[in-house]
Design a protein around this motif. Sequence first.
Motif, PDB file in Angstrom:
ATOM      1  N   LEU A 260      -4.428  -4.929  -9.493  1.00 35.00           N
ATOM      2  CA  LEU A 260      -3.694  -3.726  -9.862  1.00 35.00           C
ATOM      3  C   LEU A 260      -4.392  -2.485  -9.320  1.00 35.00           C
ATOM      4  O   LEU A 260      -3.740  -1.574  -8.790  1.00 35.00           O
ATOM      5  N   GLN A 261      -5.696  -2.439  -9.423  1.00 36.37           N
ATOM      6  CA  GLN A 261      -6.438  -1.287  -8.893  1.00 36.37           C
ATOM      7  C   GLN A 261      -6.322  -1.204  -7.374  1.00 36.37           C
ATOM      8  O   GLN A 261      -6.160  -0.100  -6.820  1.00 36.37           O
ATOM      9  N   ARG A 262      -6.418  -2.358  -6.702  1.00 35.62           N
ATOM     10  CA  ARG A 262      -6.271  -2.350  -5.235  1.00 35.62           C
ATOM     11  C   ARG A 262      -4.903  -1.812  -4.834  1.00 35.62           C
ATOM     12  O   ARG A 262      -4.786  -1.032  -3.882  1.00 35.62           O
ATOM     13  N   TYR A 263      -3.878  -2.228  -5.548  1.00 36.27           N
ATOM     14  CA  TYR A 263      -2.513  -1.811  -5.230  1.00 36.27           C
ATOM     15  C   TYR A 263      -2.338  -0.299  -5.392  1.00 36.27           C
ATOM     16  O   TYR A 263      -1.624   0.343  -4.623  1.00 36.27           O
ATOM     17  N   LEU A 264      -3.007   0.272  -6.385  1.00 37.35           N
ATOM     18  CA  LEU A 264      -2.777   1.678  -6.714  1.00 37.35           C
ATOM     19  C   LEU A 264      -3.559   2.661  -5.848  1.00 37.35           C
ATOM     20  O   LEU A 264      -3.238   3.849  -5.828  1.00 37.35           O
ATOM     21  N   ILE A 265      -4.568   2.180  -5.147  1.00 39.44           N
ATOM     22  CA  ILE A 265      -5.398   3.101  -4.358  1.00 39.44           C
ATOM     23  C   ILE A 265      -4.546   3.953  -3.420  1.00 39.44           C
ATOM     24  O   ILE A 265      -4.718   5.174  -3.332  1.00 39.44           O
TER      25      ILE A 265
END
Length: 487
Positions: A260-265
């Motif tokens: 989820l964090q990777r997607y939001l960067i």
Amino acid sequence: MDLENQEKLLVTNRDELRRRHKGNYKAVTNGEIYLLPYEVSLRSKSDSFFSSLSNYDFLKNTDNDGQLTLTGLRQELWVLDDENSNNDFWKNFNDSALKTHLNTILGLTRSNKKDKDWRQTYLKQAKETDIDKPHHDDMLKCIYLLAHMHKASPTFIRQLAVVNDAWSTDLRVYYPRKDFAFSEEYGGYLAELYSNILYHQSDEICKVLKSFDLLIDKMVKLSGVMFADILERRSKDNDSPSLKILKYNQISSITHHQALQRYLISKITADFYDDSFDSLKNRENQGLANVRHYWLVAAQCLRLKLGNPMTKKGDYWYSDGNQSISQQDVDYLISLHANALAADALQDLKFESPGSKSGKKDTSLPAAIRKMAEQNPQTVDEILEAPVLDVANIPEVYTKYMLCRTQYAEFYRKQRHLEFIENMKPNPKVEKVLSYIKGNNLAQIHADVDEIERKVKLMNILQGNIDNIEGVTIVFEYGMHELPKRE
């Protein structure tokens, strides 16, 4: 209907499932931290309740002397057949859940015919004995439990198997999420899984499984110091399939968070300006969410960042921990947040999901902004004073975006935004810790952590720090905890 079928048939009724797992957790002092509501209920059941259960039920702790068979299990599951349509429940369950998802969860990939699936790996074949296949009964009990969950919701086991996916349903046993449509129901399935499998397990195993989030977090932070010596250790793959299912669930929750964090960067780094909110206000068609919605959500992001409800005294806001923030800073931060969110609205930021389950593709970012604004307090002061914020039925990717986007704006103003983004990228330390978790059985993990805790206590004794020495804790937290209310 056979008496032994009635208890598990309640699981197939979603309303009954919710009622069974409704209520608050109970704090315990043995290192588990909490008992699930149904775990508490089970401790008050009479002997007649347990004796009436199926021999394939985890809750019935009897020696079956090798009498459990796959044929017998299938007969037990006939009650799940649909009599009206003559639907063969087992065929559907086996084809759609066991062959694919259960093999994935247990790490049994069938790339060719020589690879073993759950039957060949765990069930006795021909003249094999309990020594050859020590987890034969456990495997059949897993299937019995999962079958009733599959009858209630064919999507549950599929979601349980998903890892490294930003859009997956993050299944958590402790305080399940409330930001997707089936969270209460899925939380019930997971609570059923844990309550059954852990009921006759040792305290040590329960401690490890219920503390995995704390364990992994502390191992990552101290991977180069306190835990450095143990992270390279590996032990026998001798956990039962039921315990592997629970460990897999904990690992998948961590990998979901990372994905989820990777997607939001790439979603939170767009430019914003001091007049972005005013530009949105002046736009003739503001879309599904208007500027008032964006302002309220900007205030909610500040409340989430602060972590606790605030109380206003004069020109300052205070929390229980004596944290204070001036009204001037509150106004500045909400304005900063609103400009960042409004800039994305002006640029028509969109999230594309691979499917439409749990309201994913059906919920746009403006729709999520509007819903989050409307189902929470309608003034900034009330938002800051709120004990909790309601994010029910808002896909996590949107709530996480709102929080990360506004935090990025704060870091950008401090010229520390690159540091913020770097912290959202995959952490090699996490992968190293997960490799350790995957490569060791639960008993060994407990022994490793216990070894470290004993060393820390000894070190404190040698240094003369003997006050409350029994309370020294690294991972396993003993003593009563004040658990948040769920109702």
